[in-house]
Design an enzyme around this catalytic site. Structure first.
Site, PDB file in Angstrom:
ATOM      1  N   ARG A 131       0.823  -1.215   0.000  1.00 58.90           N
ATOM      2  CA  ARG A 131       0.000   0.000   0.000  1.00 58.90           C
ATOM      3  C   ARG A 131       0.853   1.260   0.000  1.00 58.90           C
ATOM      4  NH1 ARG A 131      -3.283   2.511   4.080  1.00 58.90           N
ATOM      5  NH2 ARG A 131      -2.651   0.934   5.584  1.00 58.90           N
ATOM      6  N   GLY A 189       7.142   0.992   4.983  1.00 62.46           N
ATOM      7  CA  GLY A 189       7.955   0.077   4.177  1.00 62.46           C
ATOM      8  C   GLY A 189       7.840   0.347   2.691  1.00 62.46           C
ATOM      9  N   CYS A 190       6.612   0.626   2.229  1.00 59.44           N
ATOM     10  CA  CYS A 190       6.390   0.871   0.801  1.00 59.44           C
ATOM     11  C   CYS A 190       7.006   2.192   0.363  1.00 59.44           C
ATOM     12  CB  CYS A 190       4.892   0.851   0.503  1.00 59.44           C
ATOM     13  SG  CYS A 190       4.150  -0.767   0.845  1.00 59.44           S
ATOM     14  N   THR A 191       7.000   3.170   1.256  1.00 60.39           N
ATOM     15  CA  THR A 191       7.619   4.464   0.947  1.00 60.39           C
ATOM     16  C   THR A 191       9.132   4.310   0.822  1.00 60.39           C
ATOM     17  OG1 THR A 191       5.863   5.657   2.102  1.00 60.39           O
ATOM     18  CG2 THR A 191       7.923   6.844   1.748  1.00 60.39           C
ATOM     19  N   ALA A 226       9.965   2.474  -2.490  1.00 62.38           N
ATOM     20  CA  ALA A 226       9.818   3.363  -3.655  1.00 62.38           C
ATOM     21  C   ALA A 226      10.958   4.377  -3.712  1.00 62.38           C
ATOM     22  CB  ALA A 226       8.469   4.082  -3.580  1.00 62.38           C
TER      23      ALA A 226
END
Length: 205
Positions: A88, A93-95, A98
């Protein structure tokens, strides 16, 4: 005129090297898999079934992009593609993942490799994500879950004692001919982008 020819020749050389590198990576992965299978004498382990294996043709897809357009597997024909699946947008973690791929994107580009992040977020959520963190990699949305399921990255997850369906953090390297060169499953974010880059660079050497 000379500069133009040199640039063309250089691109052609990189693409030729990319195809050779992927073939090398797929052969190496297949040999390693065969070796592991032969060496195993214990009972088979159980776990989620994965629809993809290294060496297989990558499933075709067409998704909405963060820039308002669409993106498909065909857009990357003749080039390497790193598809990374994340749960998401705007979560820690996703930030980080990316941001890491964004930071390394010029180095991936030098190896004729594009990066595409895929989640089930809406197109609008991806646009906000890109703008907030100044991301320069492409992001795509699969709200239907069709592509996520085709790549075997939609499955059961457990968090704080609760089990639910969601995206299993996974990265897939697709070669210039549309075949899967390598799959990273159960990805741990710190250092992952670097590990993917190193694997592709090693295949070129």
């Amino acid at each position: 005129m000379t500069k133009k020819t040199n640039k063309k020749t250089s691109k052609k050389t990189v693409r030729k090297a990319a195809t050779k590198a992927v073939t090398k990576a797929v052969t190496k992965a297949a040999a390693a898999k065969k070796s592991r299978t032969t060496a195993s004498t214990g009972p088979a382990t159980t776990g989620p079934a994965h629809t993809l294996n290294e060496g297989m043709a990558a499933p075709a897809f067409r998704l909405s992009r963060d820039d308002g357009g669409n993106v498909s597997l065909k857009d990357f024909a003749g080039h390497n593609l790193v598809l990374y699946f994340y749960p998401r947008a705007n979560t820690p973690g996703c930030t980080l993942e990316a941001a890491d791929f964004t930071r390394l994107s010029p180095r991936f580009e030098a190896l004729d490799t594009a990066i595409l992040g895929v989640s089930a977020d809406s197109q609008a959520a991806l646009q906000r994500f890109r703008k907030k963190h100044d991301l320069n990699i492409a992001l795509a949305s699969d709200e239907t879950l069709a592509m996520l399921k085709a790549y075997g990255v939609w499955g059961k997850k457990t968090f704080m004692g609760r089990t639910f369906d969601g995206i299993l953090r996974t990265t897939v390297w697709i070669g210039p001919k549309g075949r899967i060169a390598r799959i990273w499953r159960n990805v741990k974010v710190p250092g992952h982008a670097e590990a993917v880059f190193d694997a592709i660079r090693e295949a070129f050497s």
